[in-house]
Design an enzyme around this catalytic site. Structure first.
Site, PDB file in Angstrom:
ATOM      1  N   HIS A 295      18.486 -37.037  -6.810  1.00  0.00           N
ATOM      2  CA  HIS A 295      17.594 -37.738  -6.058  1.00  0.00           C
ATOM      3  C   HIS A 295      15.746 -36.772  -6.045  1.00  0.00           C
ATOM      4  O   HIS A 295      15.419 -37.166  -4.345  1.00  0.00           O
ATOM      5  CB  HIS A 295      18.241 -36.819  -4.209  1.00  0.00           C
TER       6      HIS A 295
ATOM      7  N   GLU B 235      18.158 -17.839  -8.072  1.00  0.00           N
ATOM      8  CA  GLU B 235      17.407 -16.192  -8.525  1.00  0.00           C
ATOM      9  C   GLU B 235      16.848 -16.620  -9.872  1.00  0.00           C
ATOM     10  O   GLU B 235      15.647 -15.948 -10.306  1.00  0.00           O
ATOM     11  CB  GLU B 235      18.154 -15.719  -8.129  1.00  0.00           C
TER      12      GLU B 235
ATOM     13  N   LYS C 286       5.586  -4.338  -4.365  1.00  0.00           N
ATOM     14  CA  LYS C 286       7.687  -4.475  -4.212  1.00  0.00           C
ATOM     15  C   LYS C 286       8.203  -4.441  -3.334  1.00  0.00           C
ATOM     16  O   LYS C 286       9.328  -4.509  -2.790  1.00  0.00           O
ATOM     17  CB  LYS C 286       7.685  -2.926  -5.263  1.00  0.00           C
TER      18      LYS C 286
ATOM     19  N   CYS D  11       0.504  -1.082   0.310  1.00  0.00           N
ATOM     20  CA  CYS D  11      -0.237   0.004   0.254  1.00  0.00           C
ATOM     21  C   CYS D  11       0.866   1.213  -0.492  1.00  0.00           C
ATOM     22  O   CYS D  11       1.823   1.647   0.511  1.00  0.00           O
ATOM     23  CB  CYS D  11      -1.287  -0.073   1.262  1.00  0.00           C
TER      24      CYS D  11
ATOM     25  N   GLU E  85       7.973 -15.202 -11.423  1.00  0.00           N
ATOM     26  CA  GLU E  85       6.950 -14.173 -10.673  1.00  0.00           C
ATOM     27  C   GLU E  85       6.615 -13.136 -11.360  1.00  0.00           C
ATOM     28  O   GLU E  85       5.659 -12.840 -11.618  1.00  0.00           O
ATOM     29  CB  GLU E  85       7.798 -12.967  -9.031  1.00  0.00           C
TER      30      GLU E  85
ATOM     31  N   TRP F  18      -2.829  -2.736  -1.446  1.00  0.00           N
ATOM     32  CA  TRP F  18      -2.367  -3.777  -1.541  1.00  0.00           C
ATOM     33  C   TRP F  18      -3.589  -4.975  -0.405  1.00  0.00           C
ATOM     34  O   TRP F  18      -3.723  -4.504   0.742  1.00  0.00           O
ATOM     35  CB  TRP F  18      -1.388  -3.932  -1.944  1.00  0.00           C
TER      36      TRP F  18
ATOM     37  N   ARG G 108       5.024   0.001  -6.691  1.00  0.00           N
ATOM     38  CA  ARG G 108       4.681  -1.086  -5.431  1.00  0.00           C
ATOM     39  C   ARG G 108       3.763  -1.683  -5.217  1.00  0.00           C
ATOM     40  O   ARG G 108       3.868  -3.081  -4.734  1.00  0.00           O
ATOM     41  CB  ARG G 108       4.463   0.379  -4.236  1.00  0.00           C
TER      42      ARG G 108
ATOM     43  N   ASN H 237      -1.741   1.779   5.937  1.00  0.00           N
ATOM     44  CA  ASN H 237      -0.856   1.222   5.815  1.00  0.00           C
ATOM     45  C   ASN H 237      -0.459   0.389   6.910  1.00  0.00           C
ATOM     46  O   ASN H 237       0.191   0.681   8.122  1.00  0.00           O
ATOM     47  CB  ASN H 237       1.009   1.445   4.697  1.00  0.00           C
ATOM     48  N   GLY H 238      -0.541  -1.346   6.839  1.00  0.00           N
ATOM     49  CA  GLY H 238       0.001  -2.049   7.912  1.00  0.00           C
ATOM     50  C   GLY H 238      -1.390  -3.176   8.150  1.00  0.00           C
ATOM     51  O   GLY H 238      -2.328  -3.381   6.990  1.00  0.00           O
TER      52      GLY H 238
ATOM     53  N   LYS I  70      13.101 -15.365 -11.114  1.00  0.00           N
ATOM     54  CA  LYS I  70      12.134 -13.719 -11.688  1.00  0.00           C
ATOM     55  C   LYS I  70      11.607 -14.524 -12.716  1.00  0.00           C
ATOM     56  O   LYS I  70      10.943 -14.003 -12.407  1.00  0.00           O
ATOM     57  CB  LYS I  70      13.630 -13.774 -12.546  1.00  0.00           C
TER      58      LYS I  70
HETATM   59  C1  F6R Z   1      12.164 -10.583  -5.685  1.00  0.00           C
HETATM   60  C2  F6R Z   1      11.734  -9.210  -5.165  1.00  0.00           C
HETATM   61  C3  F6R Z   1      11.336  -9.982  -3.578  1.00  0.00           C
HETATM   62  C4  F6R Z   1      12.292  -9.788  -2.914  1.00  0.00           C
HETATM   63  C5  F6R Z   1      11.795  -9.546  -1.303  1.00  0.00           C
HETATM   64  C6  F6R Z   1      13.070  -8.534  -0.522  1.00  0.00           C
HETATM   65  O1  F6R Z   1      12.282  -9.801  -7.354  1.00  0.00           O
HETATM   66  O2  F6R Z   1      11.847  -8.404  -5.228  1.00  0.00           O
HETATM   67  O3  F6R Z   1      11.766 -11.349  -3.613  1.00  0.00           O
HETATM   68  O4  F6R Z   1      13.566  -9.386  -3.088  1.00  0.00           O
HETATM   69  O5  F6R Z   1      10.392  -9.758  -1.072  1.00  0.00           O
HETATM   70  O6  F6R Z   1      12.694  -7.522  -0.729  1.00  0.00           O
HETATM   71  P1  F6R Z   1      13.827  -6.089   0.148  1.00  0.00           P
HETATM   72  O7  F6R Z   1      14.889  -6.859  -0.671  1.00  0.00           O
HETATM   73  O8  F6R Z   1      13.207  -4.967   0.065  1.00  0.00           O
HETATM   74  O9  F6R Z   1      14.108  -6.507   1.672  1.00  0.00           O
END
Ligand code: F6R
Length: 611
Positions: free
Chosen positions: A507, A484, A606, A2, A491, A74, A27, A100-101, A488
């Protein structure tokens, strides 16, 4: 997650709030709303979906006001729809609240308020707040004190902005667990959950701490603690972020821009931090704690998502070179499993945003237990950066695309620098330190070289865009890169993908391999090369389709795989900085070819500021 933006001053707040919401769009959100107060009259407009929908409808109303708050939601409690969007209000719509929260005891509060005749129209936890404030105002409190009294009843987390049509000279904000900043202007003040929402208007900001409640007027503000009456002196910080940094710079998506920026962002993460003659790193934010860090008996790295993956690479680096036992913990697990933390442990918290609720909670837990707590954050002035005992900023620049790319490679650089710093204080030789420094300095050029393969990677993406599943396989330092790469893809393209240590494939996951299952092998020529070639053969024997990320001089791999992406070599510890780049591009192009919203993938935010 949010987003909040608020304004008080002499200008019409409506365009300021709408532009602020647009800056917060990255975000992630599902609905948006705005509440204004004008001459004792209040208006609220909320819409499901994009800010542009809200904007269009607001334009028709020709609203004008000097005081307002706005929100992108959100959903946590209650489906994303117009009713559940913020602001929430009391029955006569004189009090508007954006939140927010999460309010954990909202059911109890709601039942209590209903007994006094309060009626609820949403399914949200947030709606209890305006009614609670209303109940205190009815007992004779002014807005500020009614907010403080209400906060005393709330359990959970909040970043709040509140306006009241009967006190139109102020807005009240409060923070506990959700970030909030004030923007200080000339005869006007702003509030926001993220500086990007107000950067167009002011660069003077005040970061709020948990437990603070602020009365914001157009020409001053008064900060107090929730339960003390004395005014708190707040420091005004000058921020350096520019509007240009928040734009797409000609790219189709922020994600692509951020991938392409990596030669620069990686360079910025090292700038002024390398001492070649001494074969070590100079990290101002660790100066006071460097000795303690180098003498720590154990290092724990705690983070989430992509930052957790960089932490895994950090574990390999620290154990190989600094020779300190290192563990990597999901921040969400660390907090809730009663971890053993000793006073001579150092804990590194890695977070791009510096606001991830799980990581922040883990940090607070570790501090109580007496460990040295250090941060690796990208966002300057973020909660984690401020609450740790020391730390290093990654200086990757604002990352707007929801999928983290340049933040990851910059985190790797900072972890390499920290490793160098500790290792040189322990038993790494000058020559070995200088060798690492030399390789670090060559990375930006090597990344540029890989980025030139964008077209080739786009073509490969075209062949795989309809796959339903993917396996990513790597060994050693490249195992976290496999995780990773898979994250990517998941998501942004919604294709199921799993990362595995290549040797683990036999395994279990090998059962999945058939001619529909693409496998991406990260197979540079290092000490595990022969072994990974055997793993490639195993997939080939089962007709799996193979993409390999391989060393540029590796001609022999081509006969074993369907597609290869050849990249320059570096030392093993730094290889992830290079091997991850083609995987970022592969995920990006697959998602674009599927016609998906790359910068704002469904259900994702985000910065995850709820636990
Ligand atoms: C993946 C991604 C999330 C963040 C995670 C932690 O692309 O963006 O997995 O890495 O939410 O976020 P931060 O680094 O802001 O604590």
């Amino acid at each position: 997650m949010c987003g909040i933006v608020g304004y008080i001053g002499n200008k019409n707040c409506v365009p300021i709030l709408i532009n602020g919401l647009k800056r917060l769009e990255y975000r992630g959100y599902d609905s948006a709303g705005i509440g204004i107060v004008n001459n004792g009259h209040s208006d609220v407009i909320k819409r499901k979906g994009k800010v542009s929908i809200l904007e269009k409808d607001i334009e028709k109303l020709n609203l004008n006001s000097n005081l307002g708050i706005a929100h992108t939601r959100w959903a946590t409690h209650g489906v994303p729809n117009e009713t559940n969007a913020h602001p929430h209000f009391n029955s006569d719509k004189s009090i508007f609240v954006i939140h927010n929260g999460i309010i954990e005891n909202y059911q109890t509060l709601r039942k209590g308020l209903q007994k006094f005749g309060y009626q609820f129209i949403t399914q949200t936890d947030s709606e209890v707040i305006p009614h609670l404030i209303d109940s205190f105002i009815k007992q004779g409190y002014n807005l500020f004190n009614a907010v403080r009294a209400s906060l005393g009843e709330l359990e959970g987390t909040y970043g709040l902005a509140i306006i009241y049509s009967k006190e139109p000279d102020k807005l009240v904000v409060a923070r506990k667990g959700s970030p909030l900043v004030l923007g200080v202007g000339d005869g006007e003040n702003f509030v926001a959950s993220d500086v990007s929402a107000i950067i167009a208007h002011t660069k003077q900001v005040v970061y709020l701490e948990d437990g603070e409640v602020v009365e914001v007027f157009k020409d001053h503000f008064v900060t107090k603690n929730l339960d003390e009456d004395g005014e708190i002196e707040k420091e005004v910080h000058q921020i350096s972020m520019t509007l240009d940094e928040l734009d797409k710079g000609g790219y189709q998506h922020f994600m692509l821009k951020e991938i392409m920026e990596q030669p620069d962002s990686v360079c910025n993460s090292m700038r002024g931090r390398i001492l070649f003659d001494e074969g070590t790193a100079k990290l101002g934010g660790l100066e006071n704690v460097a000795k303690q860090l180098a003498e720590s008996k154990r290092i724990i790295i705690s983070a989430c998502g992509t930052s957790w993956h960089s932490g895994m690479v950090g574990e390999y680096m620290l154990e190989q070179f600094a020779r300190i036992p290192t563990e990597v913990e999901y921040a969400s697990e660390f907090r809730y499993r009663n971890p053993i933390v000793n006073k001579d442990d150092a804990i590194l918290f890695i977070s791009q945003s510096g606001e991830t609720a799980d990581t922040l909670a883990a940090l607070r837990e570790a501090k109580i237990r007496g460990a040295l707590c250090l941060g690796i954050c990208n966002v300057v002035g973020s909660s984690i950066a401020r609450e740790t005992h020391g730390g290093v900023y990654t200086h990757a620049g604002p990352e707007i695309g929801v999928a983290s790319t340049k933040a990851f490679t910059s985190q790797l650089i900072v972890l390499a620098l920290i490793t160098l710093l500790i290792a040189r204080k322990r038993d790494m030789s000058l020559v070995d330190g200088q060798a690492i420094v030399k390789e670090l300095e060559m990375l930006p050029d090597k990344i540029s070289k890989i980025l030139k393969m964008n077209k080739q990677i786009e073509e490969i993406a075209g062949k795989f865009k309809d796959a339903k599943n993917f396996l990513y396989l790597g060994r050693g330092y490249n195992f976290p890169v496999a995780l990773e790469g898979a994250l990517k893809l998941k998501e942004i393209s919604y294709i199921h993908a799993e990362g595995y240590p290549a040797a683990e494939m036999k395994h279990g996951p090998i059962a999945l391999i058939d001619d529909n299952m693409p496998a991406v092998f990260i197979a540079p020529k290092d000490s595990t090369y022969e072994k990974i070639i055997s793993n490639i053969e195993e997939v080939r024997a089962r007709k799996g389709r193979i993409i390999a990320i391989a060393s540029e001089d590796d001609d022999s791999i081509d006969r074993l795989v369907d597609y290869s992406i050849k990249i320059p070599d570096t030392i093993r510890m730094l290889m992830p900085v290079l091997t991850v780049i083609p995987l970022q591009l592969l995920a990006y192009h697959i998602a674009v070819k599927k016609g998906l919203n790359v910068d704002q993938p469904r259900n994702l935010a985000k910065s995850v500021t709820v636990e």
